[in-house]
Enzyme design. Sequence first.
Site, PDB file in Angstrom:
ATOM      1  N   ASP A 114      29.664  36.361  93.504  1.00  0.00           N
ATOM      2  CA  ASP A 114      28.413  36.201  92.759  1.00  0.00           C
ATOM      3  C   ASP A 114      27.263  35.719  93.632  1.00  0.00           C
ATOM      4  O   ASP A 114      27.469  35.302  94.780  1.00  0.00           O
ATOM      5  CB  ASP A 114      28.621  35.231  91.581  1.00  0.00           C
ATOM      6  CG  ASP A 114      29.500  34.029  91.955  1.00  0.00           C
ATOM      7  OD1 ASP A 114      29.505  33.649  93.136  1.00  0.00           O
ATOM      8  OD2 ASP A 114      30.170  33.498  91.068  1.00  0.00           O
ATOM      9  N   ASN A 183      34.379  24.904  82.384  1.00  0.00           N
ATOM     10  CA  ASN A 183      34.430  25.585  81.080  1.00  0.00           C
ATOM     11  C   ASN A 183      35.309  26.840  81.125  1.00  0.00           C
ATOM     12  O   ASN A 183      35.284  27.661  80.219  1.00  0.00           O
ATOM     13  CB  ASN A 183      33.016  25.943  80.602  1.00  0.00           C
ATOM     14  CG  ASN A 183      32.332  26.947  81.525  1.00  0.00           C
ATOM     15  OD1 ASN A 183      32.915  27.383  82.524  1.00  0.00           O
ATOM     16  ND2 ASN A 183      31.105  27.324  81.195  1.00  0.00           N
ATOM     17  N   GLU A 190      30.923  33.459  82.277  1.00  0.00           N
ATOM     18  CA  GLU A 190      30.865  32.320  81.360  1.00  0.00           C
ATOM     19  C   GLU A 190      31.459  32.701  80.008  1.00  0.00           C
ATOM     20  O   GLU A 190      31.362  33.857  79.584  1.00  0.00           O
ATOM     21  CB  GLU A 190      29.393  31.930  81.139  1.00  0.00           C
ATOM     22  CG  GLU A 190      28.641  31.544  82.406  1.00  0.00           C
ATOM     23  CD  GLU A 190      28.815  30.075  82.769  1.00  0.00           C
ATOM     24  OE1 GLU A 190      29.946  29.549  82.627  1.00  0.00           O
ATOM     25  OE2 GLU A 190      27.826  29.465  83.190  1.00  0.00           O
TER      26      GLU A 190
END
Length: 288
Positions: A114, A183, A190
């Site tokens: 990324d 998370n 995400e």
Amino acid sequence: MQTSFVITTKEPNWPPDPSKPSARLPGQATLRKATLEGGRHSPQILRLADAEAVGEQVAHWLLASRLADPRLPLGLATGRTMEPVYAALAHQFAQLSAAERQRVRQQWCSFNLDEYVGLSPRDPRSFAATMATQLVTPLQLEAESVLLPRGDGADPAAEAMRYASLLASKGGLGLQILGIGANGHVGFNEPPCGPEVVCRCVALTASTRDANAFAFGGDPAQVPDQAISLGLNEILNARRILLVATGGAKAEVLRRAFEQSPTADLPASWLQGHPEVTVVADAAALGG
Ligand code: GLP
């Protein structure tokens, strides 16, 4: 098939035997549909004492893959978990013979997961700059062999497609190293995120921007709110995955990723659909 989170200390079957050809060679790859059709798999888990030992082990496998089976690109990650990996890689590289160092350089091809949207590769906060410092310079690699999406293009969506096409043209990923976000994100996938998503422009959550603020003077508001990230589809199509986790702060999310049924709410849980995942973690990340 029920997945269980079993701690083993068995040596994973890596590096591959160079006499056995890869099932698929560059140019012949077709992306599998990344689902759980093949069932749920338990990862192999390598428990090591601390982050330094984890870094040494992962660096060893990265170098071994370049020397023994360099046909497919490496998939690389950034983040604090990876810092000891690249430090160990630089150290181990320096111990190689001149001929081996030359082979590693010649055979290097990597795709990072990324990059932040809006940062140029010269921006010291970019992942490109991180890779230049932690990898390209110490290994004296050709900068062109360490690939990342460009964060500063006018059209991030088009850049994501270009990057995905380039990766596909090289045959997809061979060995992928991954960190895990608090998370449950991998790359910048995400939650919620399904296993079918491909490389694209993504919005970063507030918790991820908080976690990455250390590279932006500690101010989450300075962290870009978008990134270009390989998707779970490209990640799950890697031939082999090393999920790297260190520190007690990752223990809960790591346990959940392999204990609970795969869910979009915890993107790393889709790794259960991949048959060749090794978790390389320190004792703290495995619950002490
Ligand atoms: C990020 C990165 C991931 C990384 C993860 C964990 O934001 N995009 O590639 O693995 O978070 O980061 P860290 O290792 O700093 O905890």
